[in-house]
Design a protein around this motif. Structure first.
Motif, mmCIF file in Angstrom:
data_model
loop_
_atom_site.group_PDB
_atom_site.id
_atom_site.type_symbol
_atom_site.label_atom_id
_atom_site.label_comp_id
_atom_site.label_asym_id
_atom_site.label_seq_id
_atom_site.Cartn_x
_atom_site.Cartn_y
_atom_site.Cartn_z
ATOM 1 N N ASP A 33 -4.963 -8.706 1.963
ATOM 2 C CA ASP A 33 -5.095 -9.525 0.761
ATOM 3 C C ASP A 33 -5.753 -8.657 -0.300
ATOM 4 O O ASP A 33 -6.839 -8.120 -0.083
ATOM 5 N N VAL A 34 -5.046 -8.470 -1.418
ATOM 6 C CA VAL A 34 -5.478 -7.525 -2.444
ATOM 7 C C VAL A 34 -5.512 -8.203 -3.812
ATOM 8 O O VAL A 34 -4.939 -9.274 -4.015
ATOM 9 N N ALA A 35 -6.185 -7.539 -4.766
ATOM 10 C CA ALA A 35 -6.406 -8.134 -6.082
ATOM 11 C C ALA A 35 -5.527 -7.551 -7.174
ATOM 12 O O ALA A 35 -5.601 -7.987 -8.320
ATOM 13 N N SER A 36 -4.678 -6.578 -6.842
ATOM 14 C CA SER A 36 -3.868 -5.948 -7.884
ATOM 15 C C SER A 36 -2.579 -5.388 -7.305
ATOM 16 O O SER A 36 -2.454 -5.189 -6.088
ATOM 17 N N ALA A 37 -1.629 -5.102 -8.201
ATOM 18 C CA ALA A 37 -0.364 -4.504 -7.793
ATOM 19 C C ALA A 37 -0.596 -3.120 -7.197
ATOM 20 O O ALA A 37 0.033 -2.734 -6.208
ATOM 21 N N ALA A 38 -1.509 -2.354 -7.796
ATOM 22 C CA ALA A 38 -1.793 -1.002 -7.303
ATOM 23 C C ALA A 38 -2.289 -1.032 -5.858
ATOM 24 O O ALA A 38 -1.874 -0.221 -5.019
ATOM 25 N N GLU A 39 -3.171 -1.980 -5.559
ATOM 26 C CA GLU A 39 -3.686 -2.102 -4.191
ATOM 27 C C GLU A 39 -2.588 -2.523 -3.228
ATOM 28 O O GLU A 39 -2.531 -2.065 -2.081
ATOM 29 N N ALA A 40 -1.703 -3.401 -3.695
ATOM 30 C CA ALA A 40 -0.597 -3.855 -2.850
ATOM 31 C C ALA A 40 0.327 -2.689 -2.502
ATOM 32 O O ALA A 40 0.732 -2.514 -1.344
ATOM 33 N N LEU A 41 0.662 -1.872 -3.498
ATOM 34 C CA LEU A 41 1.546 -0.731 -3.268
ATOM 35 C C LEU A 41 0.906 0.288 -2.327
ATOM 36 O O LEU A 41 1.583 0.860 -1.464
ATOM 37 N N ALA A 42 -0.396 0.492 -2.484
ATOM 38 C CA ALA A 42 -1.112 1.428 -1.613
ATOM 39 C C ALA A 42 -1.081 0.954 -0.167
ATOM 40 O O ALA A 42 -0.880 1.749 0.767
ATOM 41 N N LEU A 43 -1.258 -0.342 0.045
ATOM 42 C CA LEU A 43 -1.230 -0.880 1.402
ATOM 43 C C LEU A 43 0.166 -0.781 2.000
ATOM 44 O O LEU A 43 0.334 -0.430 3.171
ATOM 45 N N LEU A 44 1.185 -1.078 1.191
ATOM 46 C CA LEU A 44 2.559 -1.062 1.684
ATOM 47 C C LEU A 44 3.008 0.339 2.104
ATOM 48 O O LEU A 44 3.919 0.482 2.930
ATOM 49 N N GLU A 45 2.390 1.354 1.546
ATOM 50 C CA GLU A 45 2.714 2.722 1.941
ATOM 51 C C GLU A 45 2.440 2.952 3.427
ATOM 52 O O GLU A 45 3.085 3.776 4.072
ATOM 53 N N HIS A 46 1.465 2.231 3.965
ATOM 54 C CA HIS A 46 1.049 2.436 5.359
ATOM 55 C C HIS A 46 1.326 1.228 6.250
ATOM 56 O O HIS A 46 1.286 1.360 7.475
ATOM 57 N N GLN A 47 1.599 0.071 5.650
ATOM 58 C CA GLN A 47 1.744 -1.154 6.430
ATOM 59 C C GLN A 47 2.912 -1.990 5.896
ATOM 60 O O GLN A 47 2.741 -2.804 4.997
ATOM 61 N N PRO A 48 4.120 -1.803 6.412
ATOM 62 C CA PRO A 48 5.235 -2.644 5.960
ATOM 63 C C PRO A 48 4.994 -4.104 6.345
ATOM 64 O O PRO A 48 4.354 -4.391 7.363
ATOM 65 N N VAL A 49 5.455 -5.009 5.495
ATOM 66 C CA VAL A 49 5.265 -6.442 5.765
ATOM 67 C C VAL A 49 6.587 -7.182 5.603
ATOM 68 O O VAL A 49 7.519 -6.689 4.962
ATOM 69 N N ASP A 50 6.639 -8.362 6.182
ATOM 70 C CA ASP A 50 7.851 -9.189 6.075
ATOM 71 C C ASP A 50 7.928 -9.905 4.740
ATOM 72 O O ASP A 50 8.992 -9.988 4.134
ATOM 73 N N VAL A 51 6.786 -10.441 4.276
ATOM 74 C CA VAL A 51 6.770 -11.242 3.050
ATOM 75 C C VAL A 51 5.574 -10.853 2.179
ATOM 76 O O VAL A 51 4.440 -10.807 2.659
ATOM 77 N N LEU A 52 5.869 -10.576 0.909
ATOM 78 C CA LEU A 52 4.805 -10.367 -0.082
ATOM 79 C C LEU A 52 4.658 -11.650 -0.881
ATOM 80 O O LEU A 52 5.609 -12.118 -1.502
ATOM 81 N N VAL A 53 3.462 -12.230 -0.842
ATOM 82 C CA VAL A 53 3.140 -13.419 -1.631
ATOM 83 C C VAL A 53 2.315 -12.947 -2.814
ATOM 84 O O VAL A 53 1.198 -12.453 -2.628
#
Length: 202
Positions: A33-53
Motif C-alpha cells: 500500500d503506497v501513497a504515490s505513483a512513483a512508489e507503486a512503480l518502484a514496488l511493481l519492479e520487484h513484486q508483480p500483482v494481479d490487481v492495482l487499486v
C-alpha cells in the motif's frame, strides 16, 4: 488461489481503511500500500500483482498516468480505479487505458471486493450511470494542448512551458490559444479550470 493486490492512495486514513477491508477477504493478499505513483512503480519492479487499486488525484503523477505506465510495462496487471471524483473525462480516460473497473469511494465495501474479483478474472465493472455519462462528451484537447495547459495551470510562463516541452514559444502560445478556444474559456487559467472540472487534465 489468492488475488494479489497493490493499493495506491495518497490519503493515509483511506489507504489504511482499504487495506483493512481487503485483508478481511480470504482470497485477497495485499502485497503493498503506497501513497504515490512513483512508489507503486518502484514496488511493481520487484513484486508483480494481479490487481492495482488506485486513486486518481495523487501528488506527482496521477492515478491515470500510473495506469498508463502499468499497462505499458505490466499488461497482465488489471486496473481498478477507486476515486471520489465522478468526472466523465476520468471515466473515459480510464476506459481508454483498459481499466477493468471504475468505482466511487462511497460504494459499499462488498461492491469493492466483488469488483476486484471480477476485474482479476478479466471482467469490467463500471457503474452504468458513470458509463453513460462518460460516453456523453468527448475530450476536445490534443495531448500537446493538454500538457501545455497543465503546465500553465502550475503557473509556468510561456517561455518555461516552451522549455519544458522543447517547443518554440509561438507553438506553445498556439496550443494554449487552441485550448482556450475549444473550451470557450476567457484565458489559460480559466481553460485549465474547465478542463480539470471535466476530468480532461491528468
Amino acid at each position: 488461489m489468492s488475488i494479489s493486490i497493490l493499493i495506491a492512495e495518497d490519503q493515509h486514513m483511506v489507504r489504511g481503511a482499504l487495506k483493512a477491508l481487503l485483508e478481511l477477504e480470504a482470497d485477497f493478499r495485499v502485497v503493498g500500500d503506497v501513497a504515490s505513483a512513483a512508489e507503486a512503480l518502484a514496488l511493481l519492479e520487484h513484486q508483480p500483482v494481479d490487481v492495482l487499486v488506485t486513486d486518481i488525484e495523487m501528488p506527482g503523477a496521477s492515478g491515470l498516468a500510473l495506469a498508463e505506465r502499468v499497462q505499458e510495462r505490466w499488461p497482465r496487471c488489471r486496473l481498478l480505479i477507486v476515486t471520489t471524483f465522478n468526472r466523465r473525462g476520468y471515466v473515459r480516460r480510464a476506459l481508454d487505458l483498459g481499466a477493468g473497473g471504475f468505482l466511487l469511494k462511497d460504494a459499499p465495501s462488498e461492491q469493492l471486493a466483488d469488483a476486484i474479483r471480477r476485474v482479476a478474472a478479466g471482467g469490467r465493472v463500471i457503474d452504468p450511470e458513470l458509463m453513460l455519462d462518460a460516453l456523453g462528451e468527448c475530450d476536445p484537447l490534443t495531448a500537446r494542448e493538454r500538457r501545455a495547459l497543465l503546465l500553465a495551470a502550475e503557473g509556468l510562463s510561456t517561455a518555461r512551458i516552451a522549455e519544458r516541452l522543447c517547443l518554440s514559444e509561438g507553438t506553445v502560445r498556439n496550443y494554449l490559444s487552441e485550448a482556450i478556444g475549444k473550451l470557450g474559456a476567457h484565458n489559460r487559467i480559466d481553460a485549465a479550470r474547465i478542463a480539470r472540472q471535466k476530468g480532461w487534465l491528468y
